[in-house]
Design a protein around this motif. Sequence first.
Motif, short mmCIF file in Angstrom:
data_model
loop_
_atom_site.label_atom_id
_atom_site.label_comp_id
_atom_site.label_asym_id
_atom_site.label_seq_id
_atom_site.Cartn_x
_atom_site.Cartn_y
_atom_site.Cartn_z
N SER A 106 33.96 6.27 16.14
CA SER A 106 32.12 6.19 16.38
C SER A 106 32.73 7.99 17.48
CB SER A 106 31.63 5.74 16.88
OG SER A 106 31.95 5.00 18.65
N LEU A 107 33.54 8.11 18.74
CA LEU A 107 33.64 9.02 19.06
C LEU A 107 33.24 10.67 18.83
CD1 LEU A 107 35.83 7.98 21.53
CD2 LEU A 107 33.64 7.76 22.40
N ASP A 108 33.93 10.24 17.38
CA ASP A 108 33.84 11.99 16.99
C ASP A 108 33.18 12.48 15.58
OD1 ASP A 108 33.91 14.08 15.24
OD2 ASP A 108 35.68 13.61 14.56
N GLY A 109 31.54 11.88 15.99
CA GLY A 109 30.17 11.99 15.56
C GLY A 109 29.88 13.06 14.83
N ASN B 159 32.42 13.96 12.22
CA ASN B 159 33.16 13.32 11.07
C ASN B 159 33.25 11.69 11.06
OD1 ASN B 159 33.89 16.43 10.41
ND2 ASN B 159 34.64 16.36 12.47
N PRO B 160 32.25 11.11 10.78
CA PRO B 160 31.72 10.39 11.35
C PRO B 160 32.89 9.03 9.84
CG PRO B 160 30.55 10.73 9.79
CD PRO B 160 30.72 11.59 10.84
N ASP B 161 33.26 9.93 8.34
CA ASP B 161 33.90 9.50 7.98
C ASP B 161 35.70 9.30 7.33
OD1 ASP B 161 32.09 8.29 5.91
OD2 ASP B 161 31.68 9.92 5.05
N ASP B 162 36.44 10.52 8.50
CA ASP B 162 37.46 10.55 8.27
C ASP B 162 37.84 11.35 10.44
OD1 ASP B 162 40.23 11.40 8.38
OD2 ASP B 162 39.76 13.00 7.14
N PRO B 163 37.25 10.55 10.88
CA PRO B 163 37.19 10.41 12.49
C PRO B 163 38.85 11.71 12.78
CG PRO B 163 37.16 8.18 12.47
CD PRO B 163 36.93 8.98 11.25
N HIS B 164 38.87 12.82 13.56
CA HIS B 164 39.99 13.23 14.05
C HIS B 164 39.56 13.59 16.23
CE1 HIS B 164 41.70 16.85 15.60
NE2 HIS B 164 42.10 16.05 16.24
N LEU C 174 44.50 8.11 14.02
CA LEU C 174 43.95 8.95 14.37
C LEU C 174 43.87 10.89 14.95
CD1 LEU C 174 40.85 5.95 14.66
CD2 LEU C 174 41.56 7.57 12.46
N VAL C 175 44.73 10.97 14.43
CA VAL C 175 44.86 12.58 15.97
C VAL C 175 45.73 12.84 14.87
CG1 VAL C 175 46.81 13.62 17.44
CG2 VAL C 175 45.67 10.81 18.07
N ARG C 176 45.53 13.99 14.51
CA ARG C 176 46.01 14.56 13.46
C ARG C 176 46.77 15.99 14.75
NH1 ARG C 176 43.34 12.16 11.59
NH2 ARG C 176 41.40 11.66 10.09
#
Length: 351
Positions: A310-313, A315-320, A348-350
């Motif tokens: 949830s920290l990546d608001g 991109n909720p479906d594909d957080p980075h 979750l790290v790109r």
Amino acid sequence: MAAVVGLQGASICERDTDGECMFVWVYPQISPDLKEVILNKCSILTEDHSETKFCFCQVKGTWYYILRTDISQAHAVKNVNDVFFVILAEDFNPELYQNLAECSTKDYLKGHSTTKVLQNFLTMYTKGYCLKDDDKKLVHTDFDKRKAYMETCIKEMITLFGMESILIYVAVLLKKRIAIYHPKLTTLHHICRSLPAFCIHRKDWNIVYPFLTLTGEKELEEIKNKRTYVAGFTNGEVENRPDLYDIYLQASDGEIVLNPQSKECFQMGKMHKEIAKFLLQASENEDMADEDIIKELTRRTKDIINNLRSLDGENPDDPHISLELLQSKNLTNVMQTFLFNLASAEGLVRL
């Protein structure tokens, strides 16, 4: 009944009165490298772990299950002291394959013939069952994989390692390299197979290598190429091989050693202390079984991962999750490091 498509092969090894182990039957085939590994483990069983009748491990995605039967007093086969029935399979299910090995060994020793042994294997492979010597059926659906996953000793481990059990949880969660020592192979197996249950949401028992030796170079080379594993050894010298672990569990004495190069990943914050407190209290609670501990630990783990995502608001479906993102959230350095490593473990790290 459903077929057991995970079955790959079966074989029989014999150890003669001179102490030499050799294959006497193989179906359908075994690679030379795997033959070498299995023969080595058969020798170790008789020479160093004579009290152990069943063991298992894996090589390159193939699980091998070995059942040893001492026939030196029975004189069932001339000039043979031990018979080893070996099953190869894709999946982790020790109880199923131990029972199949026991059934097949009895049939083999009755007449020293592999006809019934092959029939057992093919019937189990194609129909999901085989007939035992009492004409009852050994049915693979009686050995659900989920039951195999829950054959754990989590509570005993927490009691043994105390507050430091949190380090084991963190190691599994962050996909670290774990080496375990215990002199008794059966106990070592039980501990190794229990560790993935600390993060049962992944259902990944392919990280477990519960029977390795420091002289088995091919097996060691395999794990060296992996990011994460749980490797079991009955030789305490593994402590002096920090190239093989991020965290080392001395399970006979309840001690934990961290590789100095990996210590940063094991720094403790408030969240870790809360989980450590829960683990310790759970181990002292007579009303809580392993299954209860695993269930609550899974709930807490999912909360941590969901909060991380949830920290990546944007991109909720594909957080980075990046280090820069974590630094912007006013987190402590300890939590930044932990969450970044967790994000990496969860993909979750790109890069």
